[in-house]
Design a protein around this motif. Sequence first.
Motif, short mmCIF file in Angstrom:
data_model
loop_
_atom_site.label_atom_id
_atom_site.label_comp_id
_atom_site.label_asym_id
_atom_site.label_seq_id
_atom_site.Cartn_x
_atom_site.Cartn_y
_atom_site.Cartn_z
N SER A 262 109.88 28.86 -8.95
CA SER A 262 109.57 27.78 -8.03
C SER A 262 108.06 27.54 -8.00
O SER A 262 107.28 28.38 -8.44
N PRO A 263 107.63 26.39 -7.51
CA PRO A 263 106.19 26.08 -7.51
C PRO A 263 105.39 26.98 -6.58
O PRO A 263 105.86 27.41 -5.54
N GLU A 264 104.16 27.22 -6.98
CA GLU A 264 103.23 28.04 -6.23
C GLU A 264 102.00 27.19 -5.93
O GLU A 264 101.39 26.64 -6.84
N LEU A 265 101.64 27.09 -4.66
CA LEU A 265 100.47 26.30 -4.28
C LEU A 265 99.19 26.98 -4.78
O LEU A 265 98.97 28.16 -4.53
N ILE A 266 98.36 26.22 -5.50
CA ILE A 266 97.10 26.79 -5.96
C ILE A 266 95.89 26.09 -5.36
O ILE A 266 94.84 26.71 -5.21
N MET A 267 96.01 24.82 -5.02
CA MET A 267 94.85 24.10 -4.45
C MET A 267 95.36 22.97 -3.57
O MET A 267 96.40 22.38 -3.84
N PHE A 268 94.58 22.65 -2.55
CA PHE A 268 94.81 21.43 -1.81
C PHE A 268 93.46 20.78 -1.51
O PHE A 268 92.44 21.47 -1.42
N ILE A 269 93.46 19.48 -1.37
CA ILE A 269 92.21 18.76 -1.11
C ILE A 269 92.51 17.56 -0.24
O ILE A 269 93.53 16.89 -0.42
N TYR A 270 91.64 17.32 0.73
CA TYR A 270 91.84 16.23 1.66
C TYR A 270 90.74 15.18 1.58
O TYR A 270 90.95 14.01 1.92
N SER A 271 89.54 15.61 1.14
CA SER A 271 88.38 14.71 1.18
C SER A 271 87.91 14.36 -0.21
O SER A 271 88.08 15.15 -1.15
N ASN A 272 87.29 13.22 -0.34
CA ASN A 272 86.70 12.81 -1.62
C ASN A 272 85.71 13.86 -2.10
O ASN A 272 85.00 14.48 -1.31
N GLY A 273 85.67 14.04 -3.41
CA GLY A 273 84.72 14.98 -3.98
C GLY A 273 85.42 16.13 -4.65
O GLY A 273 86.57 16.03 -5.06
N ASP A 274 84.68 17.22 -4.76
CA ASP A 274 85.18 18.41 -5.45
C ASP A 274 85.44 19.54 -4.47
O ASP A 274 84.74 19.69 -3.48
N LYS A 275 86.43 20.34 -4.80
CA LYS A 275 86.71 21.56 -4.05
C LYS A 275 86.96 22.67 -5.05
O LYS A 275 87.81 22.54 -5.92
N GLU A 276 86.20 23.73 -4.92
CA GLU A 276 86.26 24.82 -5.91
C GLU A 276 86.88 26.06 -5.29
O GLU A 276 86.61 26.41 -4.15
N ASP A 277 87.72 26.73 -6.09
CA ASP A 277 88.30 28.00 -5.68
C ASP A 277 88.46 28.86 -6.92
O ASP A 277 89.39 28.67 -7.70
N GLY A 278 87.50 29.76 -7.13
CA GLY A 278 87.54 30.60 -8.32
C GLY A 278 87.41 29.76 -9.58
O GLY A 278 86.46 28.97 -9.71
N ARG A 279 88.34 29.89 -10.49
CA ARG A 279 88.29 29.12 -11.74
C ARG A 279 88.83 27.70 -11.60
O ARG A 279 88.79 26.92 -12.54
N PHE A 280 89.35 27.38 -10.43
CA PHE A 280 89.97 26.08 -10.22
C PHE A 280 89.05 25.15 -9.42
O PHE A 280 88.41 25.56 -8.47
N THR A 281 89.01 23.89 -9.85
CA THR A 281 88.31 22.85 -9.10
C THR A 281 89.21 21.65 -8.98
O THR A 281 89.69 21.12 -9.99
N ALA A 282 89.46 21.22 -7.76
CA ALA A 282 90.20 19.99 -7.52
C ALA A 282 89.20 18.88 -7.25
O ALA A 282 88.19 19.08 -6.58
N LEU B 288 88.92 14.73 -6.07
CA LEU B 288 89.64 13.62 -5.46
C LEU B 288 88.75 12.39 -5.41
O LEU B 288 87.60 12.46 -4.98
N ASN B 289 89.32 11.26 -5.83
CA ASN B 289 88.65 9.97 -5.74
C ASN B 289 89.65 8.99 -5.14
O ASN B 289 90.51 8.45 -5.83
N LYS B 290 89.54 8.81 -3.84
CA LYS B 290 90.51 7.96 -3.14
C LYS B 290 90.37 6.50 -3.54
O LYS B 290 91.36 5.77 -3.56
N ALA B 291 89.17 6.05 -3.85
CA ALA B 291 88.98 4.65 -4.23
C ALA B 291 89.74 4.34 -5.52
O ALA B 291 90.32 3.26 -5.67
N SER B 292 89.77 5.30 -6.42
CA SER B 292 90.48 5.13 -7.69
C SER B 292 91.89 5.68 -7.63
O SER B 292 92.63 5.57 -8.62
N GLN B 293 92.26 6.28 -6.50
CA GLN B 293 93.59 6.87 -6.32
C GLN B 293 93.88 7.87 -7.44
O GLN B 293 94.91 7.78 -8.13
N TYR B 294 92.98 8.79 -7.55
CA TYR B 294 92.98 9.71 -8.68
C TYR B 294 92.63 11.11 -8.17
O TYR B 294 91.70 11.28 -7.39
N VAL B 295 93.40 12.07 -8.63
CA VAL B 295 93.10 13.46 -8.29
C VAL B 295 93.25 14.29 -9.55
O VAL B 295 94.14 14.02 -10.38
N SER B 296 92.38 15.24 -9.73
CA SER B 296 92.43 16.05 -10.94
C SER B 296 92.26 17.52 -10.61
O SER B 296 91.82 17.89 -9.51
#
Lengths: 112, 110
Positions: free
Chosen positions: B43-63, B65-73
Amino acid sequence: GAVVSQHPSWVICKSGTSVKIECRSLDFQATTMFWYRQFPKQSLMLMATSNEGSKATYEQGVEKDKFLINHASLTLSTLTVTSAHPEDSSFYICSARESEQFFGPGTRLTVL
Amino acid sequence: QKEVEQNSGPLSVPEGAIASLNCTYSDRGSQSFFWYRQYSGKSPELIMFIYSNGDKEDGRFTAQLNKASQYVSLLIRDSQPSDSATYLCAVKWGYQKVTFGIGTKLQVIP
């Protein structure tokens, strides 16, 4: 993170029988739990939202009389697949939410 | 119909490289965005969540978010073979409604 358990982890049954799957939140109270189904190589599809003490809310296209949901306590929701058929074979996953969704380990149902 | 789009992959990267996973969503009013990792048969395991525009880093992972472009990576630095899995993008909209993308299969080549 929060812990959600499911039982059984897998089940094989004959066509026409009913199968019950349990979902428990182990370290928090969950007034709402969610049931998903995932077919191979497909995404998670929400089946229904289980609400403690009230009726479940089913997504469009999901038969409420076939997929019975009972959320009798703040830590337990059950999904019963009634009169299961081979097309019901799938991976069933429950989740519960504090601020983010946490998923149970899933139950793989195979209907022969 | 709220949609979350992901390239199903597979995305192959060599060990030690940066893996970049992308997701677009249709509901401009969406507020919360999640990345889950799902190993085959699990089953899926949560690794990151993000609410605000910009970057959020957690260890080797960076989320990102660009709400204007409706894009998350999701960026995974120093990719390891154990990172090989399917990564699901999920978008929360409305009250308790979450839509999942189909997931991108990542293969990290040793």
